[in-house]
Design a protein around this motif. Structure first.
Motif, mmCIF file in Angstrom:
data_model
loop_
_atom_site.group_PDB
_atom_site.id
_atom_site.type_symbol
_atom_site.label_atom_id
_atom_site.label_comp_id
_atom_site.label_asym_id
_atom_site.label_seq_id
_atom_site.Cartn_x
_atom_site.Cartn_y
_atom_site.Cartn_z
ATOM 1 N N THR A 33 -18.250 -5.689 -0.056
ATOM 2 C CA THR A 33 -18.757 -4.320 -0.174
ATOM 3 C C THR A 33 -17.582 -3.348 -0.098
ATOM 4 O OG1 THR A 33 -19.029 -4.055 2.223
ATOM 5 C CG2 THR A 33 -20.867 -5.039 0.997
ATOM 6 N N GLU A 34 -17.830 -2.092 -0.408
ATOM 7 C CA GLU A 34 -16.772 -1.086 -0.294
ATOM 8 C C GLU A 34 -16.352 -0.912 1.160
ATOM 9 O OE1 GLU A 34 -17.017 2.548 -2.332
ATOM 10 O OE2 GLU A 34 -17.670 1.677 -4.247
ATOM 11 N N GLU A 35 -17.289 -1.146 2.092
ATOM 12 C CA GLU A 35 -16.936 -1.084 3.514
ATOM 13 C C GLU A 35 -15.955 -2.202 3.865
ATOM 14 O OE1 GLU A 35 -19.983 -0.903 2.326
ATOM 15 O OE2 GLU A 35 -20.479 1.201 2.804
ATOM 16 N N ASP A 36 -16.200 -3.398 3.306
ATOM 17 C CA ASP A 36 -15.276 -4.515 3.529
ATOM 18 C C ASP A 36 -13.888 -4.180 2.989
ATOM 19 O OD1 ASP A 36 -17.242 -6.125 4.679
ATOM 20 O OD2 ASP A 36 -17.824 -7.010 2.753
ATOM 21 N N ILE A 37 -13.866 -3.605 1.780
ATOM 22 C CA ILE A 37 -12.583 -3.260 1.159
ATOM 23 C C ILE A 37 -11.881 -2.181 1.969
ATOM 24 C CG2 ILE A 37 -11.462 -2.397 -0.926
ATOM 25 C CD1 ILE A 37 -13.740 -3.609 -2.539
ATOM 26 N N GLY A 38 -12.671 -1.279 2.552
ATOM 27 C CA GLY A 38 -12.084 -0.254 3.411
ATOM 28 C C GLY A 38 -11.353 -0.872 4.601
ATOM 29 N N GLU A 39 -11.950 -1.911 5.177
ATOM 30 C CA GLU A 39 -11.293 -2.601 6.290
ATOM 31 C C GLU A 39 -10.038 -3.327 5.810
ATOM 32 O OE1 GLU A 39 -11.986 -2.308 9.330
ATOM 33 O OE2 GLU A 39 -13.954 -1.351 9.272
ATOM 34 N N ILE A 40 -10.100 -3.894 4.602
ATOM 35 C CA ILE A 40 -8.924 -4.566 4.028
ATOM 36 C C ILE A 40 -7.793 -3.562 3.831
ATOM 37 C CG2 ILE A 40 -8.027 -5.756 1.975
ATOM 38 C CD1 ILE A 40 -10.795 -7.053 1.684
ATOM 39 N N ILE A 41 -8.137 -2.374 3.346
ATOM 40 C CA ILE A 41 -7.122 -1.333 3.137
ATOM 41 C C ILE A 41 -6.477 -0.941 4.471
ATOM 42 C CG2 ILE A 41 -6.800 1.084 2.479
ATOM 43 C CD1 ILE A 41 -8.914 0.584 0.271
ATOM 44 N N GLU A 42 -7.293 -0.839 5.527
ATOM 45 C CA GLU A 42 -6.728 -0.517 6.835
ATOM 46 C C GLU A 42 -5.745 -1.596 7.277
ATOM 47 O OE1 GLU A 42 -7.069 2.303 8.621
ATOM 48 O OE2 GLU A 42 -8.062 2.955 6.762
ATOM 49 N N PHE A 43 -6.054 -2.838 6.971
ATOM 50 C CA PHE A 43 -5.125 -3.920 7.300
ATOM 51 C C PHE A 43 -3.851 -3.824 6.452
ATOM 52 C CE2 PHE A 43 -3.648 -8.197 5.979
ATOM 53 C CZ PHE A 43 -3.011 -8.543 7.159
ATOM 54 N N MET A 44 -4.009 -3.530 5.160
ATOM 55 C CA MET A 44 -2.849 -3.401 4.274
ATOM 56 C C MET A 44 -1.919 -2.290 4.764
ATOM 57 S SD MET A 44 -4.576 -3.871 0.486
ATOM 58 C CE MET A 44 -2.990 -3.842 -0.362
ATOM 59 N N LYS A 45 -2.486 -1.245 5.311
ATOM 60 C CA LYS A 45 -1.666 -0.142 5.825
ATOM 61 C C LYS A 45 -0.786 -0.593 6.971
ATOM 62 C CE LYS A 45 -4.841 3.626 4.543
ATOM 63 N NZ LYS A 45 -5.759 4.658 5.057
ATOM 64 N N THR A 46 -1.307 -1.529 7.786
ATOM 65 C CA THR A 46 -0.541 -1.970 8.960
ATOM 66 C C THR A 46 0.690 -2.792 8.585
ATOM 67 O OG1 THR A 46 -1.797 -4.032 9.251
ATOM 68 C CG2 THR A 46 -2.652 -2.060 10.329
ATOM 69 N N ILE A 47 0.688 -3.393 7.377
ATOM 70 C CA ILE A 47 1.858 -4.161 6.946
ATOM 71 C C ILE A 47 2.628 -3.441 5.857
ATOM 72 C CG2 ILE A 47 0.935 -6.403 7.600
ATOM 73 C CD1 ILE A 47 0.067 -6.820 4.740
ATOM 74 N N SER A 48 2.323 -2.125 5.694
ATOM 75 C CA SER A 48 3.033 -1.327 4.714
ATOM 76 C C SER A 48 3.790 -0.188 5.368
ATOM 77 C CB SER A 48 2.044 -0.770 3.690
ATOM 78 O OG SER A 48 1.412 -1.809 2.970
ATOM 79 N N TYR B 185 0.836 -1.204 0.000
ATOM 80 C CA TYR B 185 0.000 0.000 0.000
ATOM 81 C C TYR B 185 0.872 1.256 0.000
ATOM 82 C CZ TYR B 185 -3.937 3.038 0.818
ATOM 83 O OH TYR B 185 -4.907 4.014 0.670
ATOM 84 N N GLY B 186 0.625 2.130 -0.939
ATOM 85 C CA GLY B 186 1.393 3.352 -1.094
ATOM 86 C C GLY B 186 2.597 3.201 -2.005
ATOM 87 N N LYS B 187 2.866 2.001 -2.434
ATOM 88 C CA LYS B 187 4.006 1.730 -3.303
ATOM 89 C C LYS B 187 3.660 2.054 -4.758
ATOM 90 C CE LYS B 187 7.022 -2.144 -4.666
ATOM 91 N NZ LYS B 187 7.256 -3.603 -4.511
ATOM 92 N N THR B 188 4.649 2.410 -5.551
ATOM 93 C CA THR B 188 4.441 2.643 -6.981
ATOM 94 C C THR B 188 4.813 1.371 -7.742
ATOM 95 O OG1 THR B 188 4.922 5.009 -6.788
ATOM 96 C CG2 THR B 188 5.088 4.019 -8.985
ATOM 97 N N GLU B 189 3.843 0.860 -8.511
ATOM 98 C CA GLU B 189 4.048 -0.364 -9.283
ATOM 99 C C GLU B 189 3.954 -0.067 -10.780
ATOM 100 O OE1 GLU B 189 4.997 -3.192 -8.283
ATOM 101 O OE2 GLU B 189 4.062 -3.838 -6.412
ATOM 102 N N ILE B 190 4.588 -0.906 -11.575
ATOM 103 C CA ILE B 190 4.422 -0.849 -13.029
ATOM 104 C C ILE B 190 3.268 -1.790 -13.378
ATOM 105 C CG2 ILE B 190 5.481 -1.209 -15.280
ATOM 106 C CD1 ILE B 190 6.729 1.040 -13.683
ATOM 107 N N VAL B 191 2.213 -1.240 -13.972
ATOM 108 C CA VAL B 191 1.049 -2.061 -14.329
ATOM 109 C C VAL B 191 0.830 -2.005 -15.834
ATOM 110 C CG1 VAL B 191 -0.029 -1.685 -12.084
ATOM 111 C CG2 VAL B 191 -0.602 -0.179 -13.992
ATOM 112 N N SER B 192 0.140 -3.029 -16.328
ATOM 113 C CA SER B 192 -0.150 -3.118 -17.762
ATOM 114 C C SER B 192 -1.649 -3.204 -17.968
ATOM 115 C CB SER B 192 0.532 -4.354 -18.361
ATOM 116 O OG SER B 192 0.176 -4.502 -19.728
ATOM 117 N N ASN B 193 -2.164 -2.367 -18.883
ATOM 118 C CA ASN B 193 -3.587 -2.379 -19.228
ATOM 119 C C ASN B 193 -3.710 -2.335 -20.740
ATOM 120 O OD1 ASN B 193 -6.320 -1.763 -19.744
ATOM 121 N ND2 ASN B 193 -6.510 -0.723 -17.766
ATOM 122 N N LYS B 194 -4.209 -3.437 -21.321
ATOM 123 C CA LYS B 194 -4.359 -3.551 -22.773
ATOM 124 C C LYS B 194 -3.033 -3.314 -23.499
ATOM 125 C CE LYS B 194 -9.226 -2.192 -22.695
ATOM 126 N NZ LYS B 194 -10.241 -1.218 -23.186
ATOM 127 N N GLY B 195 -1.981 -3.822 -22.919
ATOM 128 C CA GLY B 195 -0.664 -3.724 -23.542
ATOM 129 C C GLY B 195 0.088 -2.445 -23.249
#
Length: 314
Positions: free
Chosen positions: A298-313, A248-258
């Motif tokens: 739900t977006e609320e569930d994802i919000g909780e997941i993001i809070e968890f991701m922050k704790t290991i980032s 979380y917060g990291k910059t990644e190289i991503v690919s979308n439609k090539g």
């Protein structure tokens, strides 16, 4: 003196066991009969007793016998197999329905009142119907004590039903190789008396009350229940998808439609990756390995997941 017979674990145990015993009995009979006949022939027709070979031109009677008898035996085996299998497709109209979801690599069971568990809870002596759904690849739900097994095919409606006959806890696992952590895809069936099941079923206490107040604890519970950690490690090791450690917060190289671009892993990116996982693929990983969780989180569930991701980032 009277003996109380222990009830079968499910209503299908007797039919499956009878079919198995009949087929096994026929196999053993022929195994022994053929072995004894072979040994007899070795001694009866050895060279000392038959120095000159005798030409045999065949027997119509024998031809008929070894055609008719195996046919009858096959029909007997088919009959018992069919009588054990046919009731498995005849679901009672009043069966209690539970949605059973298989994904890499865990099980999830959803009840009509909205409850979701990773263990299957069912009432004793009541017909239960499992609507089987595979979210990614082929799985197979197997409850050995109930004598039940059914494949879960992505995009295809499948079901299984049974009547639990004995209170207790029984193994449930996937018996179709489905990837790297197939062997960890196991859980339990808990059979409870109707009154205890009703008390458990109507208890809508949220799981959050059972989780510590530590930041990200609820998010961790959500990702565990939904099998996210089967593909995303928390320690930096590479699995099917990118590790979440420091993500979380990291910059990644991503690919979308090539087209490649730099992308910051923020809340918007995480939500889109969960709902539309094939949009932006992180460099070094493959497309098509994750399905959308739009109907699962739900977006609320994802919000909780993001809070968890922050704790290991951090």
């Amino acid at each position: 003196m009277t003996f109380n017979k222990i009830p079968d674990a499910s209503n299908f145990v007797k039919g499956v066991d009878t079919s198995f015993e009949v087929i096994l009995g026929i196999i053993f009979f022929f195994l022994i009969a053929i072995t004894v006949t072979m040994i007899y022939f070795v001694f009866r027709y050895r060279k000392e007793k038959n120095p000159k070979a005798t030409q045999i031109h065949g027997s119509v009677t024998l031809e008929i016998l070894w055609t008719v008898i195996p046919t009858l035996l096959v029909m007997v085996m088919f009959y018992y197999g069919w009588m054990g299998y046919k009731p498995m497709k005849e679901v009672p109209d009043d069966a209690f329905e539970i949605k059973s979801i298989g994904r890499m690599w865990n099980w999830q069971f959803e009840y009509e009142n909205g409850k979701k568990t990773d263990t299957l809870y069912v009432p004793l002596d009541r017909a239960v119907k499992l609507d089987l759904i595979a979210l990614d690849v082929l799985h197979s739900l197997y409850i050995p004590s109930f004598r039940l097994k059914q494949d879960l095919v992505p995009g295809k409606e499948q079901m299984m039903w049974f009547i639990p006959g004995r209170e207790g806890e029984y193994d449930l696992f996937c018996t179709e190789y489905c990837g790297l952590q197939h062997s960890s895809m196991q859980t339990s069936v808990i059979v409870m008396p109707q009154d205890k099941f009703d008390a458990w079923y109507v208890d809508t206490t949220k799981t959050v009350t059972l989780i510590s107040d530590r930041p990200g604890a609820l998010g961790l519970r959500i990702v565990q229940k939904n099998g996210c950690l089967a593909c995303h490690s928390l320690d930096g090791s590479k699995l099917v998808g990118p590790t979440w450690k420091g993500l979380y917060g990291k910059t990644e190289i991503v690919s979308n439609k090539g087209q490649k671009r730099e992308q910051i892993v923020d809340s918007t990116y995480v939500i889109n990756s969960i709902y539309n996982p094939n949009d932006d693929i992180v460099e070094g990983y493959s497309k098509g390995l994750m399905l959308s969780y739009r109907n699962e989180l739900t977006e609320e569930d994802i919000g909780e997941i993001i809070e968890f991701m922050k704790t290991i980032s951090e």
